[in-house]
Write an enzyme that holds these catalytic residues in place. Structure first.
Site, PDB file in Angstrom:
ATOM      1  N   ILE A 179       0.825  -1.218   0.000  1.00 16.83           N
ATOM      2  CA  ILE A 179       0.000   0.000   0.000  1.00 16.83           C
ATOM      3  C   ILE A 179       0.857   1.265   0.000  1.00 16.83           C
ATOM      4  O   ILE A 179       0.441   2.295  -0.565  1.00 16.83           O
ATOM      5  CB  ILE A 179      -1.011  -0.007   1.178  1.00 16.83           C
ATOM      6  CG1 ILE A 179      -1.996   1.153   1.031  1.00 16.83           C
ATOM      7  CG2 ILE A 179      -0.301   0.063   2.518  1.00 16.83           C
ATOM      8  CD1 ILE A 179      -2.798   1.155  -0.273  1.00 16.83           C
TER       9      ILE A 179
ATOM     10  N   GLU B  37      -7.929  -2.033   5.034  1.00 15.47           N
ATOM     11  CA  GLU B  37      -7.758  -2.637   6.357  1.00 15.47           C
ATOM     12  C   GLU B  37      -6.601  -3.614   6.384  1.00 15.47           C
ATOM     13  O   GLU B  37      -6.137  -4.073   5.351  1.00 15.47           O
ATOM     14  CB  GLU B  37      -9.029  -3.346   6.804  1.00 15.47           C
ATOM     15  CG  GLU B  37      -9.701  -4.239   5.751  1.00 15.47           C
ATOM     16  CD  GLU B  37      -8.836  -5.313   5.144  1.00 15.47           C
ATOM     17  OE1 GLU B  37      -8.159  -6.029   5.913  1.00 15.47           O
ATOM     18  OE2 GLU B  37      -8.833  -5.459   3.902  1.00 15.47           O
TER      19      GLU B  37
ATOM     20  N   GLY C  35      -6.026  -6.786   0.467  1.00 14.73           N
ATOM     21  CA  GLY C  35      -6.516  -5.790   1.415  1.00 14.73           C
ATOM     22  C   GLY C  35      -5.585  -4.599   1.439  1.00 14.73           C
ATOM     23  O   GLY C  35      -4.984  -4.259   0.402  1.00 14.73           O
ATOM     24  N   GLU C  36      -5.492  -3.932   2.600  1.00 13.63           N
ATOM     25  CA  GLU C  36      -4.592  -2.762   2.757  1.00 13.63           C
ATOM     26  C   GLU C  36      -5.031  -1.571   1.914  1.00 13.63           C
ATOM     27  O   GLU C  36      -4.250  -0.641   1.722  1.00 13.63           O
ATOM     28  CB  GLU C  36      -3.148  -3.081   2.326  1.00 13.63           C
ATOM     29  CG  GLU C  36      -2.435  -4.128   3.092  1.00 13.63           C
ATOM     30  CD  GLU C  36      -0.988  -4.345   2.606  1.00 13.63           C
ATOM     31  OE1 GLU C  36      -0.505  -3.561   1.771  1.00 13.63           O
ATOM     32  OE2 GLU C  36      -0.354  -5.291   3.097  1.00 13.63           O
ATOM     33  N   ALA C  37      -6.213  -1.583   1.312  1.00 11.69           N
ATOM     34  CA  ALA C  37      -6.659  -0.557   0.348  1.00 11.69           C
ATOM     35  C   ALA C  37      -5.928  -0.686  -0.988  1.00 11.69           C
ATOM     36  O   ALA C  37      -5.983   0.231  -1.816  1.00 11.69           O
ATOM     37  CB  ALA C  37      -6.497   0.863   0.898  1.00 11.69           C
TER      38      ALA C  37
END
Lengths: 318, 318
Positions: free
Chosen positions: A85, A143, A285-287
């Site tokens: 990210i 997240e 995830g992690e945006a």
């Protein structure tokens, strides 16, 4: 939403030097951003990517391929700039904030008790709400939390029906035995909290986690401030989903950045009538998928704001 | 392709701080670019987007929703910076070149004669070949030419079988009558040049156009220089397709930037075993979808080159 700005943007799209509709979803994006920002020519000056992190009691049940301590290790990796990210936010021109929520204090195992009591739930929702800067042009949500695809599947099942087998996926990469355990754990949670399933907020508190509650709060805050939001993968979408259950159109300001390889994500997006921009087999995830989609939004606005009209360019219309 | 560089990139992807495979196609992109550039950590310093423009005799048959003079008008719009591709190239960090090929001299109507004689065809192929800078890290290809979805459909049918009705689409937006005319015109062309359909280059010369021949030449040049290529929509893909017919793996260096709303594009990509990165309902040409995909490639390399490994970050592996 500002219908005048959206209509002005729609008219503008109709006179730009291209066959009408030929930029496909780029046109739709420009018109939606115009409506939410209240400007015929919307901008993405300040793009704020926020990653919430939480720890989950349910990891004790062996539902993840990674150990629970990876959540804190990855938060440190975010701070050091070494995670996906960090690179993706930079490439998308987004400022990245990471908000760990009591990661040294896992939520309760939802098969035994509600994951969060009212106080813990509301604290997490407020933290998410307050993380949204009112002057942002776009909020990008993501997240980190080992165990949270189990949690997200439980929330999705609690909101939309279906059992653990239908919503569980491999997450970070569990094997067949792990996948079976995930489904069973979700079913146990659904049974224990059966009395709460009619209330979307109670579902999120009982079966969710702090980072999911914070994403819910941030999505709500963005709506209040009329800031469009880009959602990331399965966990992020499940966290925001209660807004759509609480009021029709509650996620009208949300754009699905991508559909992930976690199979239940496609199903959840369909339940929410959200059509993802990207489908690249990502499941991090992690945006990460949401940030990638920001590049598409920037290009959509570059066309919308920068192109000449037929009249300006002296091009014949069809 | 350099198998050592590709293998080194694959190993690197395996130790970066993410579950293996969780960046999906971003991982595949990084590994492919590594192989073609011959570097474990590939770069996109110099990205060259080239738009070839041509005029088509077959426009006299009423196959387009726009008049033929729009080709020259749009070339002027490219020069003035007012078209979609100007904005999209800038947003993708690509330098844009526009190469008009005798646009005041349309090719022959392919229902009457080969669109190009050998001399015209080879001149256009050479122009495309020479437009590729040997020091480019990536070539992005696109086209402009009123009437050229008819031409592309004829080429696709000539290469892969099927009739006009199966390959014709609405292009810039023809109505039902126009679509029927397109299909008939393609069938007439296929009948007239039936004797040439066994030879991919003869198909391109007889049923194609100058911008398609140039795209073919540029794709060939990129392969010789081991430069990866991003293809745009239906016309661009049809133009490059003869390379795959001439030699197995002839398009291994090509990435399908997107699948367009022109229905035959999906079919053509499937025939070529190319899996598009984006699917956003675009149908503009001009390298617009390919340039948009460059953002995805940049993000893929940002992760590949910038992320920390598990060991570097002190993160536990699964």
């Amino acid at each position: 939403i500002d219908p005048k700005a959206a209509e002005a943007a729609r008219l503008r799209q109709g006179v730009l030097t291209k066959p009408p509709g030929s930029l496909g979803r780029l046109e739709e994006i420009a018109i939606r951003l115009a409506g939410w920002q209240g400007k015929e020519r919307p901008a993405l000056q300040r793009v704020s990517a926020i990653v919430f992190a939480g720890s989950h009691g349910v990891t004790a049940r062996g539902v993840s391929a990674f150990p629970a301590e990876v959540t804190a290790q990855m938060v440190a990796n975010f701070a050091a700039g070494g995670a996906a990210i960090n690179q993706l936010a930079k490439a998308a021109g987004a400022e990245l904030s990471v908000v760990p929520l009591d990661i040294d204090k896992p939520t309760a195992d939802f098969t035994q008790a509600p994951a969060m009591d009212d106080d813990a739930f509301l604290t997490a929702v407020s933290t998410g709400h307050d993380a949204v800067a009112q002057d942002a042009d776009l909020i990008v949500l993501g997240e980190m939390g080992i165990g949270n695809t189990t949690v997200a599947a439980a929330v999705a099942a609690g909101l939309f029906g279906g059992n653990g087998g239908e919503w569980a996926g491999r997450g970070t990469g569990v094997d067949d035995a792990g996948l079976k355990r995930k489904a069973e754990v979700i079913d146990e949670g659904l049974t224990r909290h059966a009395g709460r399933l009619g209330d979307p907020l109670a579902v999120l508190a009982a079966l969710g986690g702090r980072e999911l509650a914070a994403i819910f709060g941030a999505t709500l805050a963005a709506r209040r401030h009329r800031i469009p939001v880009v959602l990331d993968g399965f966990v992020c979408t499940a966290a925001a989903a209660p807004l759509a259950k609480l009021s029709a159109g509650g996620l009208d300001h949300a754009i699905a950045g991508h559909v992930s390889a976690e199979a239940a994500h496609r199903r959840l997006l369909e339940a929410l009538s959200l059509s993802p921009l990207l489908d690249l087999g990502m499941r991090l995830g992690e945006a990460s998928g949401a940030c990638l989609a920001v590049n598409i939004l920037r290009s959509a606005l570059a066309c919308h704001n920068g192109m000449a009209s037929f009249a300006e360019a002296g091009v014949s219309e069809g």
